[in-house]
Write a protein that holds these residues in place. Structure first.
Motif, PDB file in Angstrom:
ATOM      1  N   ALA A 136       0.769  -1.309  -0.139  1.00  0.00           N
ATOM      2  CA  ALA A 136      -0.071   0.222  -0.037  1.00  0.00           C
ATOM      3  C   ALA A 136       0.831   1.252   0.128  1.00  0.00           C
ATOM      4  O   ALA A 136       0.512   2.278  -0.516  1.00  0.00           O
ATOM      5  N   ASP A 137       1.768   1.108   0.660  1.00  0.00           N
ATOM      6  CA  ASP A 137       2.837   2.578   0.756  1.00  0.00           C
ATOM      7  C   ASP A 137       3.974   2.271  -0.202  1.00  0.00           C
ATOM      8  O   ASP A 137       4.763   3.319  -0.194  1.00  0.00           O
ATOM      9  N   GLU A 138       4.230   0.966  -0.558  1.00  0.00           N
ATOM     10  CA  GLU A 138       5.364   0.752  -1.605  1.00  0.00           C
ATOM     11  C   GLU A 138       6.811   1.219  -0.801  1.00  0.00           C
ATOM     12  O   GLU A 138       7.491   1.767  -1.293  1.00  0.00           O
ATOM     13  N   VAL A 139       6.778   0.617   0.313  1.00  0.00           N
ATOM     14  CA  VAL A 139       8.024   0.832   1.295  1.00  0.00           C
ATOM     15  C   VAL A 139       8.367  -0.477   1.938  1.00  0.00           C
ATOM     16  O   VAL A 139       7.375  -1.231   2.238  1.00  0.00           O
ATOM     17  N   PHE A 140       9.622  -0.870   2.040  1.00  0.00           N
ATOM     18  CA  PHE A 140      10.114  -1.725   2.885  1.00  0.00           C
ATOM     19  C   PHE A 140      10.278  -1.218   4.374  1.00  0.00           C
ATOM     20  O   PHE A 140      10.622  -0.070   4.317  1.00  0.00           O
TER      21      PHE A 140
END
Length: 122
Positions: free
Chosen positions: A19-23
């Protein structure tokens, strides 16, 4: 699959948020909640390095140990059938149940590939 990163003797669990496109990651085995993130693997690794460095420095300034202490005692709940099986096995080897479990845990910790066999991809 073990989703972990390692840096300067510290380990972090790693996750991805679509959803946030973050690791994002969290240091494990430390006394505080230490998190970090990145939008790429390289950024995540850099974030972990910065988080570790900052955490160590903060602990130094506060005069506290960064690593969580472990007493070496914990409860394990198993079914009565499994309890009986391992108690019988321990007695067959003429060792206490505690020594039997310690030996199995030592073996498993030095053969990490067992985790993939037992837990598979999660």
């Amino acid at each position: 699959m073990i989703n972990s990163l390692f840096c300067d003797g510290y380990t972090a669990s790693i996750y991805y948020s679509p959803a946030d496109e973050v690791f994002f990651g969290k240091l494990i085995g430390v006394n505080d909640l230490v998190t970090f993130e990145g939008t790429s693997v390289e950024a995540l690794k850099q974030g972990m390095q910065e988080a570790v460095d900052d955490y160590i420095e903060t602990c130094r300034l506060l005069g506290k140990s960064p690593e969580k202490s472990y007493k070496g005692v914990f409860n394990v709940r198993v079914s009565s059938d499994l309890h009986k099986k391992i108690a019988l096995l321990a007695s067959q080897y003429n060792v206490t149940l505690n020594d039997f479990v310690k030996s199995v845990l030592q073996y498993a910790s030095s053969h990490q590939e067992i985790g993939a066999e037992v837990f598979g991809e999660r």
